[in-house]
Scaffold this active site. Structure first.
Site, mmCIF file in Angstrom:
data_model
loop_
_atom_site.group_PDB
_atom_site.id
_atom_site.type_symbol
_atom_site.label_atom_id
_atom_site.label_comp_id
_atom_site.label_asym_id
_atom_site.label_seq_id
_atom_site.Cartn_x
_atom_site.Cartn_y
_atom_site.Cartn_z
ATOM 1 N N LYS A 50 36.071 22.519 49.966
ATOM 2 C CA LYS A 50 36.804 22.163 48.742
ATOM 3 C C LYS A 50 37.685 20.948 49.020
ATOM 4 C CE LYS A 50 39.828 24.314 45.257
ATOM 5 N NZ LYS A 50 40.632 25.512 44.932
ATOM 6 N N SER A 125 39.218 27.388 40.392
ATOM 7 C CA SER A 125 39.175 25.948 40.566
ATOM 8 C C SER A 125 38.180 25.495 41.628
ATOM 9 C CB SER A 125 40.574 25.444 40.917
ATOM 10 O OG SER A 125 40.992 25.970 42.165
ATOM 11 N N SER A 149 40.888 31.469 42.427
ATOM 12 C CA SER A 149 39.967 30.327 42.488
ATOM 13 C C SER A 149 38.798 30.463 43.448
ATOM 14 C CB SER A 149 40.739 29.061 42.835
ATOM 15 O OG SER A 149 41.374 28.603 41.678
HETATM 16 N N1 GLN Z 1 43.039 29.768 37.479
HETATM 17 C C1 GLN Z 1 44.263 29.991 38.181
HETATM 18 C C2 GLN Z 1 45.246 28.900 37.877
HETATM 19 O O1 GLN Z 1 44.920 27.994 37.177
HETATM 20 C C3 GLN Z 1 44.022 30.092 39.647
HETATM 21 C C4 GLN Z 1 43.916 28.809 40.344
HETATM 22 C C5 GLN Z 1 43.726 28.945 41.830
HETATM 23 O O2 GLN Z 1 43.535 30.035 42.350
HETATM 24 N N2 GLN Z 1 43.846 27.830 42.512
HETATM 25 O O3 GLN Z 1 46.348 28.929 38.329
#
Ligand code: GLN
Length: 442
Positions: A50, A125, A149
């Site tokens: 990532k 994400s 994410s």
């Molecule tokens: N969707 C969640 C957020 O927007 C989790 C994001 C993540 O785990 N980086 O905060």
């Protein structure tokens, strides 16, 4: 493709042919922001990373325009560990900007597509890392999980996604979103590969004071595994998720796993707590992207104008929204009302889990309320936040959790989440292996 499949299929001689295939096939999926040009000098198993994780000499953007030209001078600890232990980085994967989002539609570059159906989001994400494994480009990849994410995109793409206990893996060199939540974890096609990568990257790192070595005790084979299902946990989920969840319970029961109902925490409230605390930490962490220290800079007459012009131009709307909310929640006069109150509730969530884990080995919930949605279908941030209901709550307590694909009759994958107590990562993976076997024989 598993690690074993890769090792059987590709020799050193045809490694660049493999790279060419990935490059060609990724034109449809868009999982990579960057792919290496030549693999002939690489040794071992390819892993996709990532773009939140620093790679020495390789551009690392966090999915943001503000870091479009940023080349880290050092590796994150996890990258050094992988490279010393038989893995090589094949490329950097697409993601929602600074890991804020659940679809990769918030990437400043492009949207990744779900390999199971190109009209759908892969989740986020870490959507690029999930898609790269699901599409068969790599056997394993790394993501980061602040509030889901890794688990949510794994669920949407039909693969395994594991978020370790907070502190089990070093965060050194991982771009910070919300420092008391962020955790590096693994995507793979099975538990064996998940464990192989996790065993390589985990452990205490003197460069990250929150990191630690996990205790190694195992669950005795003769113990009956007991899984808790929180009361009313299926309220509001889609039909496909409900069926997949119930099928999973049936097949695990057939294999001697015991289920008990446990109390539920107030999930709506936990989600609200997450969306106060995370933006608060975001507003502070993103302050370093000011046009002076890293990445892009706009010309200006004075410092304030430089900050303003740079951040206005190069940060996307979700990082801006969270910076504003977080600054507000932390401001004098409001911090008691929002930030402090949210922290009190965070402690209540931790206490809730401590109590439940006195009587069960794992807790089982859906990973997400629905299967993957159409690209462009979710219009408001709140709608997107609501999809995080099952994954954010575990992070308030820093617990390890894994999403495992369920058996479904439906065309689209559904992930089931298994949560363990703090620092029980190895036990969680051990039981997950058994769960995986039960689901395969179902
Ligand atoms: N969707 C969640 C957020 O927007 C989790 C994001 C993540 O785990 N980086 O905060």
């Amino acid at each position: 493709m598993t690690i074993n499949d890769f090792e059987k299929k590709y020799n050193k001689e045809d490694i660049n042919e493999y790279l060419a295939q990935v490059k060609e096939q990724d034109k449809k999926i868009n999982s990579f922001l960057y792919l290496k040009k030549d693999l002939s000098k690489e040794i071992g198993v390819p892993i996709a990373i990532k773009d939140m994780i620093s790679t020495k000499g390789i551009v690392t953007t966090a999915g943001s325009k503000i870091l479009e030209n940023y080349i880290p001078p050092y590796n994150a600890t996890v990258i050094d560990k992988l490279e010393r232990n038989g893995y090589f980085v094949i490329g950097k994967t697409n993601m929602d900007e600074f890991a804020m989002g659940s679809s990769t539609e918030n990437s400043a570059y492009f949207t990744t597509k779900n390999p199971k159906d190109l009209s759908l989001v892969p989740g986020g994400s870490s959507g690029g890392s999930a898609a790269a494994v699901s599409a068969g480009f790599v056997p394993v990849s790394l993501g980061t999980d602040t509030g889901g994410s890794i688990r949510q995109p794994a669920s949407f793409c039909g693969i395994v996604g594991f978020c370790p206990s907070y502190g089990a893996v070093s965060r050194y060199g991982v771009i910070a979103m919300a420092s008391s939540f962020d955790q590096v974890g693994v995507f793979a096609n099975n538990i064996k590969d998940t464990k192989a990568v996790f065993d390589t990257i985990r452990g205490k790192d003197e460069k990250d004071a929150t990191s630690f070595d996990l205790p190694s005790e195992k669950v005795s084979e003769s113990n009956i595994i007991k899984i808790g299902i929180p009361e009313n946990i299926l309220e509001g989920v889609s039909k496909e998720v409900k069926i997949a969840f119930e099928n999973t319970v049936t097949s695990l029961k057939k294999n001697g796993i015991e289920f008990v109902q446990v109390a539920n925490t107030n999930l709506q409230q936990a989600l609200a707590v997450y969306y106060i605390l995370v933006p608060s930490e975001v507003s502070s962490n993103l302050a370093r992207f000011d046009g002076v220290k890293y990445g892009k800079r706009e010309n200006a007459e004075d410092l304030i104008e430089l900050y303003t012009k740079t951040r206005t131009k190069y940060l996307g709307s979700e990082p801006k929204r969270r910076t504003i909310i977080g600054t507000y929640a932390l401001s004098a006069g409001y911090s008691d009302k929002y930030y402090k109150k949210a922290n009190i509730l965070r402690q209540q969530v931790k206490d809730y889990y401590t109590k439940i884990f006195e009587s069960v080995d794992l807790i089982m919930t859906p990973t997400t309320p629905t299967t993957a949605f159409k690209i462009g279908a979710v219009q408001t941030p709140i709608e997107l936040y609501l999809g995080d209901i099952y994954t954010t709550v575990t992070k308030l307590a820093g617990l390890p959790a894994i999403s495992i694909p369920a058996n479904t009759n439906d065309k689209l994958p559904v992930g089931i989440q298994f949560i363990a107590g703090h620092k029980k990562d190895l036990q969680l993976l051990q039981i997950s292996e058994k769960i995986e076997q039960c689901l395969q024989t179902y």
